[in-house]
Each structure stands twice: as structure tokens, then as C-alpha cells.
Design a protein around this motif. Structure first.
Motif, PDB file in Angstrom:
ATOM      1  N   VAL A  68       0.820  -1.209   0.000  1.00 28.61           N
ATOM      2  CA  VAL A  68       0.000   0.000   0.000  1.00 28.61           C
ATOM      3  C   VAL A  68       0.854   1.259   0.000  1.00 28.61           C
ATOM      4  CG1 VAL A  68      -1.661   1.320   1.388  1.00 28.61           C
ATOM      5  CG2 VAL A  68      -1.966  -1.136   1.073  1.00 28.61           C
ATOM      6  N   ALA A  69       1.982   1.237   0.677  1.00 28.96           N
ATOM      7  CA  ALA A  69       2.814   2.432   0.820  1.00 28.96           C
ATOM      8  C   ALA A  69       3.599   2.754  -0.447  1.00 28.96           C
ATOM      9  CB  ALA A  69       3.764   2.274   1.998  1.00 28.96           C
ATOM     10  N   SER A  70       4.200   1.739  -1.070  1.00 27.79           N
ATOM     11  CA  SER A  70       5.081   1.996  -2.214  1.00 27.79           C
ATOM     12  C   SER A  70       4.435   1.682  -3.558  1.00 27.79           C
ATOM     13  CB  SER A  70       6.359   1.159  -2.075  1.00 27.79           C
ATOM     14  OG  SER A  70       6.068  -0.229  -2.209  1.00 27.79           O
ATOM     15  N   GLY A  71       3.395   0.858  -3.572  1.00 31.62           N
ATOM     16  CA  GLY A  71       2.787   0.434  -4.822  1.00 31.62           C
ATOM     17  C   GLY A  71       3.465  -0.765  -5.448  1.00 31.62           C
ATOM     18  N   GLU A  72       4.553  -1.244  -4.867  1.00 29.08           N
ATOM     19  CA  GLU A  72       5.249  -2.406  -5.425  1.00 29.08           C
ATOM     20  C   GLU A  72       4.410  -3.664  -5.242  1.00 29.08           C
ATOM     21  OE1 GLU A  72       9.659  -4.569  -5.111  1.00 29.08           O
ATOM     22  OE2 GLU A  72       9.181  -2.765  -3.942  1.00 29.08           O
ATOM     23  N   GLN A 129      -7.299  -2.877  -2.440  1.00 31.94           N
ATOM     24  CA  GLN A 129      -6.664  -2.088  -3.488  1.00 31.94           C
ATOM     25  C   GLN A 129      -6.032  -2.940  -4.588  1.00 31.94           C
ATOM     26  OE1 GLN A 129      -4.170   1.219  -2.367  1.00 31.94           O
ATOM     27  NE2 GLN A 129      -5.258   1.540  -0.440  1.00 31.94           N
ATOM     28  N   VAL A 130      -5.692  -4.186  -4.299  1.00 32.27           N
ATOM     29  CA  VAL A 130      -5.062  -5.002  -5.330  1.00 32.27           C
ATOM     30  C   VAL A 130      -6.035  -5.289  -6.472  1.00 32.27           C
ATOM     31  CG1 VAL A 130      -5.644  -7.301  -4.429  1.00 32.27           C
ATOM     32  CG2 VAL A 130      -3.477  -6.954  -5.640  1.00 32.27           C
ATOM     33  N   VAL A 170      -3.794   6.198  -4.126  1.00 28.93           N
ATOM     34  CA  VAL A 170      -4.025   7.134  -3.021  1.00 28.93           C
ATOM     35  C   VAL A 170      -5.451   6.956  -2.516  1.00 28.93           C
ATOM     36  CG1 VAL A 170      -4.045   9.544  -2.295  1.00 28.93           C
ATOM     37  CG2 VAL A 170      -2.372   8.758  -3.999  1.00 28.93           C
ATOM     38  N   TRP A 171      -5.585   6.470  -1.283  1.00 26.06           N
ATOM     39  CA  TRP A 171      -6.907   6.279  -0.679  1.00 26.06           C
ATOM     40  C   TRP A 171      -7.290   7.551   0.058  1.00 26.06           C
ATOM     41  CZ3 TRP A 171      -9.894   1.856  -1.116  1.00 26.06           C
ATOM     42  CH2 TRP A 171     -11.075   1.850  -0.361  1.00 26.06           C
TER      43      TRP A 171
END
Length: 363
Positions: free
Chosen positions: A222-226, A296-297, A339-340
Motif C-alpha cells: 500500500v505504501a510503495s505500490g510495489e 486495493q489489489v 491514493v486512498w
């Protein structure tokens, strides 16, 4: 504190008017513009402030003031659209109401929805008139959308838990959105593709040859998007446990791991529970049943489908898995987190408004 400005006139609704306003606001197929005006008047009649009414209904304070004033001046007629200058109208209000009632509250005998042609024949009006009325009231009978409300008894608690992880993740921890995209098909067209040319889109045959399937297990940071991802030919608890082990090896040992995932049966087997007991830094957070949108995935899977899978051509499962791994490698070179922005209270308030519009219950 002294209140500035002119005092608002008291708004009192007669019983007959209240009955009509409630019909307009609660009837599930009323034109939404009129339904919103009726709700404004009912809330104002209950003594609520214009600002509070505007915030609750998602409109502007000026709009609340306008329809409050119109109702005080002309009562129920003030909530209807005013006639505009120009040539005399050939289509009267009762004709428009008849078209709207037919469109919203009935269906033809041989179809699930009205078309311009069938409604024109039914009402005796021209097709142009029907089309103009529909366009004015934003009616599109040929379109249909889907929705789903979760029936999870712990819906509120789960939403607050997961949204809390998105907006305020814990210290020294990694928040991962995990899910499986199962049964990804390796499809090859029966004839060669015709590439895009000037004035001509890419063309392909409508039929295809299926060369097997694979499942993608993915974990979105969630933090990096990786994204951590790997493909498996089967979709069982065994494969899910292997994927958890992959996550365990790739995440630094000093970080706790909070995993957001759905309620699929393979996530709750005894084998998984035993594995979690041996790996105490993993904490599972299950999404509400029927609310995959909160994971989010799922949004990342949509990008994968649009960019790689939908128009991809793969002559074997190995080729499909190679393409997925290449996409993962390319994506992780420049990952971008989602971005939530919505808080749990905003989400729950939105659902209450939706329920109120559709059923009038607010539950």
C-alpha cells in the motif's frame, strides 16, 4: 452569539403536502432532481439548518435556499420546473409526466425496457419528442449498471479496520493487499491479427483457441505500490501457503506484516492457520463479504487486464506466465501507489445515502 442576516421564514408542511413530498422522495423511480427537492423541503420542515441539509444531501447551501424559498412562495408547484420563454408548448406537463411514468414504472409486453420507437408507438408521440424528454431528464433505458451491498454482519467494523490501515498504517509494519486472479486463460486467435493502420483499428477474429489457464497470486504494498506476484497452475490452500512463504522471504524480518484479503475458503484452512501460528508477525484482515472494492489489489488487477491480458495473444500457458512476469518486472521498476482518500465515516455515510435513495430506510 448574534446571528447575522435576515431570519428564515418558518417552513410548515400540510399533511397532504407531506404525503406528496414523501411520495416524490421515496418512490424508487421518481426523477432524481424532483426527489432531491422533495427531500430538501422535508428536511427543512423538520427544522434543520440549510447548511446541515446541504451537507447531508450532498448539494450546495444555495440550492437548499432556492427550493426552500420556491416552496414557501408556490408550495408544491414551486418544486416543478418553470416554463421557459419561446413558442407555445405543444407537449404539456401531463404529456411529459405520462412519458416519465411509462419509462420509469412500466415495461413493454415484449421487452425488458422501452426504446424510443416502442414508447413513441405506445404514447402516440413522435420519436423526436420521446428522445428530447429522455435527454432532458437524463433517462437512458438501454443502459444498465450493477451494484452490490455487503450483508456482512461485521461490515462496519471491517471497513473501519481496513480503512484505518490505509490512512494510518502502524509503525514498523508493512500493509499488503493480497488476492488471487484465478483462471487467467492463455488465448490465441484462430487467424493472425491484422495490425492497426491509418484509419483502421486493429482487427482480430472473434473466435480463439484456449491453451490452458494459470492463477496469479499478488500482494500490493500500500505504501510503495510495489507488487509481489507469482503464478501457480492451481488455486488451493497449498499454493496460497507457498505465496505466504514468498512474502515472508521478501519482507524484512523486522517488520510486521498486515495482510488484507477476502474470505475465500483457501485463506482459512487449518493448514493456513497452523502456518500463521508459526509466523506470528503476520496479521490477517478480512474484507467484508461482497465488498472486494475495498481491496486495493483489485484495482491493480484491473490495470493488468487492460494493459496486458485483454488483447494479449498467448500460445501456451508458459507464454502467458512469462508475459505476466515481464509485466510485473516492468511495473515494479516504477511502482505508483494508489491514493486512498475516503475515511470510514465518509464511506458509511455514502452507503446510508444510497440506501435512503433506493429504499427510504437508511439501513
Amino acid at each position: 452569539m448574534v446571528r447575522l442576516g435576515r431570519p428564515k421564514a418558518q417552513l410548515v408542511v400540510a399533511p397532504s403536502e407531506r404525503k406528496r413530498l414523501e411520495e416524490w422522495s421515496r418512490r424508487p423511480r421518481t426523477a432524481q432532481a424532483l426527489a432531491t427537492r422533495a427531500r430538501i423541503v422535508l428536511r427543512c420542515a423538520a427544522g434543520e439548518d440549510n447548511t446541515q441539509v446541504a451537507e447531508d444531501l450532498g448539494v450546495t447551501r444555495q440550492m437548499v435556499g432556492k427550493w426552500r424559498r420556491r416552496f414557501l412562495e408556490r408550495r408544491l408547484d414551486g418544486l416543478l420546473d418553470e416554463p421557459r420563454p419561446g413558442a407555445p408548448r405543444r407537449i404539456q406537463d401531463h404529456d411529459i409526466e405520462r412519458v416519465l411514468r411509462k419509462t420509469l414504472e412500466s415495461t413493454p409486453r415484449d421487452a425488458t425496457h422501452w426504446s424510443v420507437r416502442t414508447l413513441a408507438e405506445e404514447t402516440g408521440m413522435s420519436r423526436t419528442t420521446i428522445h428530447r424528454i429522455w435527454r432532458t431528464f437524463s433517462l437512458q433505458p438501454h443502459r444498465s449498471e450493477t451494484f452490490k451491498l455487503s450483508r456482512d454482519p461485521l461490515f462496519v467494523e471491517k471497513v473501519r479496520d481496513i480503512v484505518g490501515l490505509y490512512l494510518a498504517p502502524p509503525d514498523k509494519a508493512l500493509v499488503l493487499c493480497v488476492d488471487e486472479k484465478s483462471q487467467i486463460q492463455a488465448l490465441d486467435r484462430t487467424q493472425p491479427l491484422l495490425p492497426m493502420a491509418i484509419g483502421q483499428p486493429e482487427r482480430r477474429t472473434h473466435d480463439y483457441v484456449r491453451h490452458g489457464t494459470t492463477s496469479l497470486f499478488a500482494a500490493l504494498d500500500v505504501a510503495s505500490g510495489e507488487v509481489i506476484g507469482e503464478c501457480h497452475r492451481r488455486h488451493r490452500a497449498t499454493e496460497f501457503r507457498r505465496f505466504l512463504e514468498t512474502i515472508d522471504t521478501q519482507v524484512p524480518a523486522d517488520l510486521a506484516v498486515h495482510v488484507i484479503l477476502d474470505n475465500y475458503g483457501t485463506h482459512k484452512t487449518q493448514a493456513i492457520q497452523r502456518w500463521l501460528l508459526r509466523h506470528s508477525r503476520f496479521h490477517l484482515h478480512f474484507t467484508p463479504t461482497g465488498a472486494s472494492w475495498i481491496n486495493q489489489v483489485e484495482r491493480w488487477f484491473a490495470d493488468l487486464t487492460r494493459k496486458q491480458l485483454r488483447r494479449g495473444t498467448h500460445r501456451s500457458t508458459l507464454a502467458l506466465e512469462k508475459a505476466i512476469r515481464e509485466y510485473l518486472k516492468t511495473y515494479n521498476q516504477n511502482p505508483r501507489p494508489f491514493v486512498w482518500t475516503k475515511t470510514a465515516d465518509q464511506i458509511l455515510a455514502s452507503l446510508v445515502r444510497f440506501c435512503d435513495r433506493t429504499s427510504g430506510t437508511g439501513h
